[in-house]
Scaffold this active site. Structure first.
Site, PDB file in Angstrom:
ATOM      1  N   ASP A  10       0.927  -1.050  -0.197  1.00  0.00           N
ATOM      2  CA  ASP A  10       0.413   0.311   0.158  1.00  0.00           C
ATOM      3  C   ASP A  10       1.051   1.003   0.074  1.00  0.00           C
ATOM      4  OD1 ASP A  10       0.890  -0.044   2.635  1.00  0.00           O
ATOM      5  OD2 ASP A  10      -1.202   0.588   3.637  1.00  0.00           O
ATOM      6  N   CYS A  11       1.660   1.361  -1.074  1.00  0.00           N
ATOM      7  CA  CYS A  11       2.781   2.621  -1.137  1.00  0.00           C
ATOM      8  C   CYS A  11       1.735   2.943  -1.499  1.00  0.00           C
ATOM      9  CB  CYS A  11       3.926   1.383  -1.820  1.00  0.00           C
ATOM     10  SG  CYS A  11       5.336   3.209  -1.782  1.00  0.00           S
ATOM     11  N   GLY A  12       1.830   4.645  -0.759  1.00  0.00           N
ATOM     12  CA  GLY A  12       2.428   6.058  -1.504  1.00  0.00           C
ATOM     13  C   GLY A  12       2.946   6.482  -2.237  1.00  0.00           C
TER      14      GLY A  12
END
Lengths: 183, 335
Positions: free
Chosen positions: B74-76
């Site tokens: 869930d990388c921004g």
């Protein structure tokens, strides 16, 4: 009618203000950073990983070298996140400790050397902008950030040895203190 | 148990990349998720059900890269989204993030797909097996050919003359710098400019709407004196919370910008900029521990111990870092 006009004008004003802010950052900050990035990217490409790997083998034995010198050099030469990969030259037990120190090094040196962690630059830049707004030079702040960082990151890395021992006991696992060559 | 099935994963609304076809094999039979400090992503259950893959929580443990059929993150948009594509492991990002971060060049449509929910996951029909990496062609004898530049041909010759050597060396230096410049511009476009635009918009709205005064009322007592800063550092580094505050350092960067704005207005003394730099970043990289240790080729037990250990040490030393910075800030910007 006036109400609606005022509302619309007020709404647009929010974005005009934002645009001014954006423009001042793009013209004030980007050019210098790009020039620095070009040079440092080239240095990283030419000297890069091999040099740091050689240094890493010398540095594992001593806490000061391990948590202050090596992560500093790795961060400078390799940047975030590749600096973290240098942990592979450590025995398993020291890897979390090196990580704790190296990740901080990817921030505290960012004031003077933005190439280290350009994508998270605003931690430094956000605050430094305030100093600039007062008409002061940010260099003294950047130098102190780096120097205090060097000491504080060493402490954080070393302290992790103690927390790692604690967690080892908690989980009933013992990590190897000896370096094993890659499988 | 060879009950593995292929799935097809498409990009969600606002997403990038894909569609990917994930084909588990006897050897590659695990799906690792590194999301939200260890919470299961919404699409995981469906993926596991359809494929028969074994789920692995990347925050708790690790597994050898050769066994991974798929990674869910869930990388921004800073680091994780590039690391696994770089290793050529199929990557699903639940966030709508495209080519971004320092490893943006590795984020390609054939290995990465983003904004994925369970709706984008479906069984694959007549699944093709993943293509093997194209093999490097055997080097040919040195002759000028149409598909090779003169410089490349010369570089392959064994007995180089001095002039050739000099020329090639100069060419290499120039090319290195040119590539460095390309990378620098790429960094600007993929990470710096978007962040500036995003924060500028926020600042415009905050300042123009009068929210700024409300923020100042909250931030000034926190950032305006050393006790508040120590408290901020302690709160940021609470184990668990620290992992949630981490992704992309976005929160720390916004707080930094707001504190900077207060310094600029004179509400916070410039001397406090130094301890503030440490206070807002006490949680530094707590979300990234499993991946970072993975980069260091750590073993599974090391990651299990390391995640907890680093969070503890951040909590134990955070306040100390702020105090140290405070002690070192005397005389800075003294009038």
């Amino acid at each position: 009618m006036d109400f609606i006009v005022n509302l619309a004008a007020g709404f647009m004003n929010l974005f005009t203000l934002g645009g001014q802010q954006f423009l001042s950052w793009v013209t004030g900050i980007i050019p210098t950073i790009v020039m620095l990035l070009v040079l440092m990217n080239a240095v990283m490409a030419m000297a890069g990983e091999k040099t740091v790997a050689r240094l890493a083998k010398v540095c594992t034995g001593n806490p000061v070298l391990r948590y202050a010198v090596l992560p500093f050099v790795s961060a400078f030469m390799l940047g975030n996140p590749m600096a973290l990969s240098i942990g592979k030259f450590m025995p398993e037990f020291y890897k979390p400790c090196y990580y704790a120190s190296a990740t901080y090094h990817c921030h505290t040196n960012n004031g003077l050397f933005p190439h280290i962690n350009a994508s998270e630059l605003f931690i430094w830049l956000g605050i430094a902008n305030g100093i600039t707004a007062l008409g002061l030079d940010t260099t003294p702040l950047a130098v102190r950030y780096l120097l205090v960082g060097l000491v504080a990151n060493f402490i954080s890395g070393w302290a992790t040895e103690f927390t790692t021992k604690m967690v080892e006991k908690q989980q009933g696992i013992t990590l190897s203190r000896e370096f094993k060559a890659a499988k | 148990m060879s009950d593995y099935r292929s799935i097809r994963v498409e990009k969600g609304p606002g997403g990038f990349g894909g569609p990917l076809t994930i084909t588990p094999t006897e050897q590659r039979n695990k799906v690792m998720y590194i999301t939200g400090g260890g919470a299961e992503p919404e699409c995981l259950a469906k993926i596991v059900e359809l494929t028969g893959l074994t789920p692995v929580n990347g925050f708790k443990t690790n597994c050898p890269e050769e066994e991974l059929a798929l990674v869910i993150i869930d990388c921004g948009g800073t680091l994780r989204c590039g690391i696994y594509p770089k290793k050529r492991i199929p990557t699903i990002n639940v966030m709508p993030v495209g080519k971004s971060g320092p490893m943006a060049q590795f984020i390609k449509e054939d290995i990465y797909v983003s904004a994925v929910t369970s709706e984008q996951v479906s069984p694959a029909e007549g699944a093709p097996t993943p293509k093997a990496e194209p093999k490097a062609e055997e080097p040919q004898n040195t002759r000028f050919t149409a598909d090779q530049k003169v410089s490349e041909t010369l570089a392959k010759q064994e007995n180089k003359s001095l002039v050739t050597k000099l020329g090639l060396a100069a060419g290499k230096v120039v090319n290195t710098f040119y590539q460095a410049a390309r990378d620098a511009i790429q960094t600007c476009i993929t990470t710096l400019l978007p962040f500036m635009a995003f924060v500028s918009m926020l600042i415009g709205v905050i300042n123009g709407s009068g929210f700024g005064n409300a923020f100042a009322a909250i931030l000034t007592p926190l950032a305006g004196n050393i006790f508040g800063l120590v408290a901020l550092g302690v709160i940021c580094s609470i184990p668990g919370l620290s992992a949630l505050l981490g992704p992309g350092a976005v929160i720390a960067q916004i707080v930094g910008t707001l504190v900077g704005a207060e310094i600029g207005k004179g509400n916070v003394a410039p001397q406090l900029a130094l301890p503030a730099l440490f206070a807002i970043n006490c949680q530094g990289a707590c979300d990234f521990i499993p991946v970072g240790l993975g980069l260091a080729e750590a073993e599974t037990e090391t990651i299990e111990v390391g995640v907890v250990s680093v969070m503890y040490s951040r909590f134990a030393t955070g306040w100390l870092r702020v105090l140290l910075a405070y002690a070192a800030s005397f005389g800075l910007y003294a009038a």
